[in-house]
Design an enzyme around this catalytic site. Structure first.
Site, PDB file in Angstrom:
ATOM      1  N   GLY A  31       0.806  -1.215   0.000  1.00 21.54           N
ATOM      2  CA  GLY A  31       0.000   0.000   0.000  1.00 21.54           C
ATOM      3  C   GLY A  31       0.842   1.269   0.000  1.00 21.54           C
ATOM      4  O   GLY A  31       2.032   1.252  -0.277  1.00 21.54           O
ATOM      5  N   TYR A  32       0.175   2.397   0.331  1.00 22.04           N
ATOM      6  CA  TYR A  32       0.750   3.737   0.210  1.00 22.04           C
ATOM      7  C   TYR A  32       1.290   3.868  -1.212  1.00 22.04           C
ATOM      8  O   TYR A  32       2.457   4.156  -1.450  1.00 22.04           O
ATOM      9  CB  TYR A  32       1.840   3.987   1.260  1.00 22.04           C
ATOM     10  CG  TYR A  32       1.927   5.453   1.610  1.00 22.04           C
ATOM     11  CD1 TYR A  32       0.878   6.078   2.305  1.00 22.04           C
ATOM     12  CD2 TYR A  32       3.012   6.242   1.230  1.00 22.04           C
ATOM     13  CE1 TYR A  32       0.933   7.429   2.613  1.00 22.04           C
ATOM     14  CE2 TYR A  32       3.076   7.592   1.536  1.00 22.04           C
ATOM     15  CZ  TYR A  32       2.032   8.182   2.225  1.00 22.04           C
ATOM     16  OH  TYR A  32       2.083   9.513   2.512  1.00 22.04           O
ATOM     17  N   HIS A  34       2.331   4.451  -5.033  1.00 23.59           N
ATOM     18  CA  HIS A  34       2.967   5.518  -5.808  1.00 23.59           C
ATOM     19  C   HIS A  34       2.997   5.085  -7.266  1.00 23.59           C
ATOM     20  O   HIS A  34       2.540   3.984  -7.614  1.00 23.59           O
ATOM     21  CB  HIS A  34       4.365   5.833  -5.264  1.00 23.59           C
ATOM     22  CG  HIS A  34       5.238   4.619  -5.098  1.00 23.59           C
ATOM     23  ND1 HIS A  34       5.677   3.878  -6.178  1.00 23.59           N
ATOM     24  CD2 HIS A  34       5.728   4.004  -3.993  1.00 23.59           C
ATOM     25  CE1 HIS A  34       6.415   2.874  -5.743  1.00 23.59           C
ATOM     26  NE2 HIS A  34       6.455   2.914  -4.420  1.00 23.59           N
ATOM     27  N   HIS A  37       4.120   1.475  -8.158  1.00 21.63           N
ATOM     28  CA  HIS A  37       3.071   0.449  -8.028  1.00 21.63           C
ATOM     29  C   HIS A  37       2.087   0.541  -9.191  1.00 21.63           C
ATOM     30  O   HIS A  37       1.682  -0.484  -9.753  1.00 21.63           O
ATOM     31  CB  HIS A  37       2.264   0.667  -6.746  1.00 21.63           C
ATOM     32  CG  HIS A  37       3.027   0.541  -5.463  1.00 21.63           C
ATOM     33  ND1 HIS A  37       3.210   1.596  -4.602  1.00 21.63           N
ATOM     34  CD2 HIS A  37       3.632  -0.522  -4.879  1.00 21.63           C
ATOM     35  CE1 HIS A  37       3.879   1.182  -3.531  1.00 21.63           C
ATOM     36  NE2 HIS A  37       4.157  -0.096  -3.681  1.00 21.63           N
ATOM     37  N   GLU A 148      11.652  -4.660 -10.154  1.00 22.42           N
ATOM     38  CA  GLU A 148      13.096  -4.926 -10.114  1.00 22.42           C
ATOM     39  C   GLU A 148      13.814  -4.054  -9.086  1.00 22.42           C
ATOM     40  O   GLU A 148      14.965  -4.285  -8.775  1.00 22.42           O
ATOM     41  CB  GLU A 148      13.710  -4.718 -11.504  1.00 22.42           C
ATOM     42  CG  GLU A 148      13.317  -5.808 -12.479  1.00 22.42           C
ATOM     43  CD  GLU A 148      13.796  -5.562 -13.894  1.00 22.42           C
ATOM     44  OE1 GLU A 148      14.455  -4.524 -14.145  1.00 22.42           O
ATOM     45  OE2 GLU A 148      13.492  -6.415 -14.761  1.00 22.42           O
ATOM     46  N   ASP A 150      13.235  -4.082  -6.065  1.00 22.26           N
ATOM     47  CA  ASP A 150      13.476  -5.073  -5.013  1.00 22.26           C
ATOM     48  C   ASP A 150      14.006  -6.329  -5.706  1.00 22.26           C
ATOM     49  O   ASP A 150      13.338  -7.361  -5.747  1.00 22.26           O
ATOM     50  CB  ASP A 150      12.181  -5.324  -4.256  1.00 22.26           C
ATOM     51  CG  ASP A 150      11.633  -4.043  -3.651  1.00 22.26           C
ATOM     52  OD1 ASP A 150      12.076  -3.667  -2.572  1.00 22.26           O
ATOM     53  OD2 ASP A 150      10.789  -3.380  -4.305  1.00 22.26           O
ATOM     54  N   MET A 184      11.265   5.294  -6.906  1.00 22.00           N
ATOM     55  CA  MET A 184      10.073   5.545  -6.100  1.00 22.00           C
ATOM     56  C   MET A 184       9.952   4.484  -5.020  1.00 22.00           C
ATOM     57  O   MET A 184      10.231   3.311  -5.250  1.00 22.00           O
ATOM     58  CB  MET A 184       8.840   5.537  -6.982  1.00 22.00           C
ATOM     59  CG  MET A 184       8.829   6.719  -7.902  1.00 22.00           C
ATOM     60  SD  MET A 184       7.254   6.858  -8.715  1.00 22.00           S
ATOM     61  CE  MET A 184       7.598   8.278  -9.735  1.00 22.00           C
ATOM     62  N   SER A 186       7.607   3.819  -1.076  1.00 19.94           N
ATOM     63  CA  SER A 186       6.725   4.356  -0.026  1.00 19.94           C
ATOM     64  C   SER A 186       7.576   4.964   1.085  1.00 19.94           C
ATOM     65  O   SER A 186       7.157   5.906   1.755  1.00 19.94           O
ATOM     66  CB  SER A 186       5.847   3.243   0.547  1.00 19.94           C
ATOM     67  OG  SER A 186       5.146   2.593  -0.495  1.00 19.94           O
TER      68      SER A 186
HETATM   69  P1  AMP Z   1       5.946  -2.567  -1.775  1.00 17.13           P
HETATM   70  O1  AMP Z   1       4.587  -1.972  -1.569  1.00 17.13           O
HETATM   71  O2  AMP Z   1       7.063  -1.609  -1.516  1.00 17.13           O
HETATM   72  O3  AMP Z   1       6.112  -3.901  -1.076  1.00 17.13           O
HETATM   73  O4  AMP Z   1       6.060  -2.890  -3.327  1.00 17.13           O
HETATM   74  C1  AMP Z   1       5.103  -3.660  -3.988  1.00 17.13           C
HETATM   75  C2  AMP Z   1       5.635  -4.030  -5.348  1.00 17.13           C
HETATM   76  O5  AMP Z   1       5.919  -2.850  -6.092  1.00 17.13           O
HETATM   77  C3  AMP Z   1       6.952  -4.833  -5.289  1.00 17.13           C
HETATM   78  O6  AMP Z   1       6.952  -5.811  -6.323  1.00 17.13           O
HETATM   79  C4  AMP Z   1       7.976  -3.768  -5.543  1.00 17.13           C
HETATM   80  O7  AMP Z   1       9.170  -4.268  -6.106  1.00 17.13           O
HETATM   81  C5  AMP Z   1       7.254  -2.887  -6.543  1.00 17.13           C
HETATM   82  N1  AMP Z   1       7.816  -1.537  -6.536  1.00 17.13           N
HETATM   83  C6  AMP Z   1       7.954  -0.688  -5.491  1.00 17.13           C
HETATM   84  N2  AMP Z   1       8.564   0.445  -5.889  1.00 17.13           N
HETATM   85  C7  AMP Z   1       8.841   0.308  -7.214  1.00 17.13           C
HETATM   86  C8  AMP Z   1       9.471   1.122  -8.187  1.00 17.13           C
HETATM   87  N3  AMP Z   1       9.964   2.328  -7.900  1.00 17.13           N
HETATM   88  N4  AMP Z   1       9.570   0.645  -9.445  1.00 17.13           N
HETATM   89  C9  AMP Z   1       9.095  -0.586  -9.776  1.00 17.13           C
HETATM   90  N5  AMP Z   1       8.486  -1.404  -8.888  1.00 17.13           N
HETATM   91  C10 AMP Z   1       8.358  -0.965  -7.627  1.00 17.13           C
END
Ligand code: AMP
Length: 283
Positions: A31-32, A34, A37, A148, A150, A184, A186
């Site tokens: 969540g949160y 951007h 996502h 990618e 992560d 980007m 969160s």
């Molecule tokens: P998170 O909410 O941070 O757990 O991220 C959820 C998904 O979005 C994961 O697969 C992350 O790798 C992907 N994600 C987060 N930030 C980015 C970004 N800047 N660019 C591409 N994918 C992202």
């Protein structure tokens, strides 16, 4: 967008779509939301009939001293943003239903989860693999997309899917960046304006390393010294790791002789930020 909170309702809906021959796509998130996502969601939209996102801040991947409690949350805004990009289902389970009293089953990926973030966050990938496996059993996707940014998480999920014979296509999506190059995240919300300016050094250091490699440099230490120089540690900027490794196995390499992952984790103020690039030597 339909909101589903209960696991039983999610599983029943997913079973129904599968019986109707529909292709289910999943974007797991905390969540949160951007633009990073949202790009994952847009990329998956044309590849499935039912697009599901999950929003779940997963306590199993946070150590007691980490930011689980203060991780940013804004469900109303998330629902608005996800609806606008054409998401069909927002799956938002409760912690108490995902990890009920007596819960004791975890998925451990041994090798690719061990270095890099696995070293500084020892329970992190066990939490990630466990929750992703559980979400896969709930949403029953045919295809799921991971960022990618992560990179080690993507490699770990691919390994789990292969090792546990899950019939799910895993797609990696390139990192989405702010105009100045900051990946980007969160967690960028934790940065003060001054720290936000310093955070751009992560991407700058990756680009400088790429330039060195394209100029013919192969020595890992020379490349990493340049990275450390550009990151320029001070009171606000502290390197957790800066490492070169094989992008498939994540084992360390000392010379850049083929495509090589340069992975960074850097504390900027209270935020721990990660970024990476695949360095490609000129042929
Ligand atoms: P998170 O909410 O941070 O757990 O991220 C959820 C998904 O979005 C994961 O697969 C992350 O790798 C992907 N994600 C987060 N930030 C980015 C970004 N800047 N660019 C591409 N994918 C992202």
């Amino acid at each position: 967008m339909r909101i589903i909170e209960s696991i039983a309702e999610m599983q029943q809906a997913a079973e129904g779509w599968r019986c109707d021959g529909k292709r289910i796509g999943l974007v797991p998130t905390m969540g949160y939301l951007h633009e990073g996502h949202l790009e994952l969601m847009r990329s998956l939209r044309p590849q499935c009939d039912v697009l599901v996102i999950s929003i779940f801040v997963n306590p199993a991947q946070f150590a007691p001293n980490e930011d689980f409690e203060r991780y940013p949350r804004d469900l109303e805004r998330d629902i608005r943003l996800a609806s606008a990009v054409g998401v069909d289902i927002g799956f938002m389970p409760q912690v108490a239903e995902i990890y009920p009293e007596g819960y004791q089953t975890y998925v451990t990926v041994t090798e690719v989860a061990a270095p890099l973030c696995g070293r500084s966050r020892p329970i992190f990938f066990r939490g990630v693999a466990t929750v992703v496996a559980k979400l896969f059993h709930m949403v029953k996707p045919h295809v799921a997309v991971f960022g990618e940014k992560d990179f080690q998480q993507l490699v770990t999920v691919r390994r789990m899917v292969q090792d546990l014979n899950m019939e799910i296509k895993i797609i990696g999506h390139p990192t989405v960046r702010e105009a100045d190059g900051l990946a980007m995240s969160s967690r960028n919300a934790y940065l003060t304006p001054e720290q936000r300016q310093k955070a751009v050094r992560l991407n700058q250091s990756l680009r400088r390393a790429q330039a060195l490699v394209q100029g013919g440099e192969q020595a890992g230490e020379v490349i990493l010294n340049k990275v450390r120089e550009v990151l320029d540690e001070d009171n606000d900027v502290r390197i957790d790791y800066a490492e070169l490794c094989d992008p498939a196995t994540l084992q360390p390499v000392t010379r850049v002789e083929g495509p090589t992952l340069l992975a960074l984790a850097v504390h900027v103020g209270v935020a721990r930020l990660i970024d990476n690039a695949i360095l490609k030597p000129t042929a």
